[in-house]
Design a protein around this motif. Structure first.
Motif, PDB file in Angstrom:
ATOM      1  N   ALA A  81      -8.185   3.239  -3.394  1.00 31.39           N
ATOM      2  CA  ALA A  81      -8.591   3.470  -2.116  1.00 31.39           C
ATOM      3  C   ALA A  81      -9.815   2.332  -1.696  1.00 31.39           C
ATOM      4  N   ALA A  82     -10.397   1.968  -2.909  1.00 34.18           N
ATOM      5  CA  ALA A  82     -11.437   0.888  -2.440  1.00 34.18           C
ATOM      6  C   ALA A  82     -10.796  -0.393  -2.435  1.00 34.18           C
ATOM      7  N   ARG A  91       0.765   5.706  -0.887  1.00 32.40           N
ATOM      8  CA  ARG A  91      -0.170   6.609  -0.751  1.00 32.40           C
ATOM      9  C   ARG A  91      -0.727   7.049  -2.223  1.00 32.40           C
ATOM     10  N   HIS A  92       0.223   6.674  -3.223  1.00 32.61           N
ATOM     11  CA  HIS A  92      -0.113   6.993  -4.478  1.00 32.61           C
ATOM     12  C   HIS A  92       0.106   5.758  -5.294  1.00 32.61           C
ATOM     13  N   ASP A 103      -7.587  -0.981  -0.921  1.00 28.26           N
ATOM     14  CA  ASP A 103      -6.995  -0.991   0.104  1.00 28.26           C
ATOM     15  C   ASP A 103      -8.266  -1.095   1.428  1.00 28.26           C
ATOM     16  N   ALA A 104      -9.308  -0.829   1.242  1.00 26.11           N
ATOM     17  CA  ALA A 104     -10.307  -1.025   1.924  1.00 26.11           C
ATOM     18  C   ALA A 104     -10.827  -2.384   1.993  1.00 26.11           C
ATOM     19  N   GLN A 139       3.940   4.250   5.655  1.00 25.70           N
ATOM     20  CA  GLN A 139       2.742   5.259   5.675  1.00 25.70           C
ATOM     21  C   GLN A 139       3.094   6.397   6.859  1.00 25.70           C
ATOM     22  N   ARG A 172      -3.127  -0.259  -7.679  1.00 22.99           N
ATOM     23  CA  ARG A 172      -2.949  -1.570  -7.004  1.00 22.99           C
ATOM     24  C   ARG A 172      -3.111  -2.595  -7.927  1.00 22.99           C
ATOM     25  N   ARG A 188       0.799  -1.141   0.147  1.00 22.96           N
ATOM     26  CA  ARG A 188       0.007   0.014   0.043  1.00 22.96           C
ATOM     27  C   ARG A 188       0.777   1.165   0.047  1.00 22.96           C
ATOM     28  N   ASP A 236      -9.972   1.396  -8.452  1.00 17.99           N
ATOM     29  CA  ASP A 236     -10.012   2.353  -7.261  1.00 17.99           C
ATOM     30  C   ASP A 236      -8.841   1.957  -6.358  1.00 17.99           C
TER      31      ASP A 236
END
Length: 354
Positions: free
Chosen positions: A86-87, A66-67, A89-90, A107, A70, A64, A84
């Motif tokens: 962010a999606a 920040r930019h 990672d979630a 991080q 994935r 993971r 996405d």
């Protein structure tokens, strides 16, 4: 391959939520729209023309950041790229993934600062102690014949740039050499003194003396005249230079400079030549100061063995100081550019004279 870190929840209780992205089979550049989900059997990928389950042992999960995208890699060359980040990672966090310690540290600005501080300490330790030790180790495998060839080459180069034939009377040159030879003979058992040759030269660098690899010691006419032909001072300065010869400081500097050049080129690349050269210059200055202190010890030992007072070197520094009027000693040329502070050295010679 890196496998995910799972929380205590069982496979039966895992979410079956799906994540959208593009699937690449590793053979074609054409993506297939797919949905990814985690099942007890592994990573399931489904699409219009796709339905496969990949065992987790064959899955390489992305770290993971920040930019950035994935992308999940599969052992057979296939990959899944989430739309996405962010999606993604979630989605992984929902399945109990916490990430590795390194990943979490990346991080955190605190983690980054700690890593930078540790790296700086490690680099400093390598620079201060590791590099000189490595140079000494390499130097032990370099035969003395290399010193001699390098010294002769350096003397030839300097002869065409800053050195000219001596104008001192030959009688005076021979008397100074005899005095030094006698002091060396008194300080070393028969046949144990390092080989050396003393050269007097008129120069463009003013009062100076320096040692080249292979036992070549150069003293300028200007230095002899500055000390008014004081035999004890001349012997002390030549003894100092013999210390450089004995410890092979010249060759050690060549090896250290080479090692620094290799390290900095690897770290910064050839395109940053000016940046890579900076630590080389700094390293030369620092290591030269340590070498000068070793050479001072040799000077004291030879003076004492010859029945001469180390205060001769105090007179030398007083003469130099009076001539320069406190100006930057580097104006005197290569032999004094990196010497320890005169006050420190004078104190050492005064103490040795007690």
């Amino acid at each position: 391959m890196r496998q995910p870190t799972w929380a205590t929840n069982s496979w039966a209780s895992m979410s079956v939520s799906e994540l959208a992205g593009d699937y690449f089979d590793g053979r074609s550049a054409r993506p297939v729209k797919a949905l990814a989900s985690l099942t007890p059997q592994g990573l399931q990928l489904r699409g219009d023309t796709l339905d496969r389950v990949v065992p987790l042992s064959q899955v390489q999960w992305p770290e993971r950041t920040r930019h950035g995208q994935r992308i999940v890699h599969v052992a057979d060359g296939a990959s899944f790229q989430a739309y996405d980040p962010a999606a993604f990672d979630a989605w992984r966090a929902g399945h109990g993934h916490r990430g590795s310690l390194v990943e979490r540290a990346q991080q955190s600005w605190r983690g980054v600062l700690v890593a930078v501080a540790l790296l700086a300490v490690l680099a400093g330790a390598l620079y201060q102690w590791g590099l000189p030790a490595a140079a000494r180790g390499v130097l032990s495998f370099v035969p003395a014949s290399v010193d001699q060839r390098l010294g002769e080459s350096a003397l030839h180069t300097l002869g065409g740039q800053i050195l000219e034939p001596s104008t001192l009377p030959m009688v005076q040159q021979e008397a100074l050499k005899r005095a030094f030879d006698g002091a060396v003979a008194a300080a070393y058992p028969a046949g144990q003194a390092p080989a050396y040759r003393v050269h007097f030269h008129k120069s463009r660098i003013g009062p100076n003396a320096f040692a080249l690899p292979g036992g070549i010691i150069v003293m300028t006419d200007e230095l002899v005249k500055l000390v008014e032909g004081d035999v004890e001072v001349v012997v002390g300065v030549l003894a100092h230079e013999l210390g450089h010869v004995e410890h092979r400081h010249g060759m050690r500097m060549v090896v250290q400079t080479g090692l620094l050049g290799v390290i900095t080129s690897v770290a910064f690349g050839d395109f940053s030549g000016w940046l890579a050269a900076a630590p080389v210059i700094l390293g030369q200055a620092a290591y030269s100061r340590a070498a000068e202190r070793e050479a001072d010890v040799t000077s004291i030992r030879i003076l004492r063995a010859a029945g001469l007072s180390p205060l001769a070197m105090v007179r030398f520094f007083e003469k130099i100081g009076a001539k320069e009027g406190g100006r930057d000693r580097s104006l005197l040329g290569i032999a004094f550019a990196s010497h320890p502070a005169d006050a420190e050295r004078i104190a050492v010679f005064r103490e040795a004279a007690r």
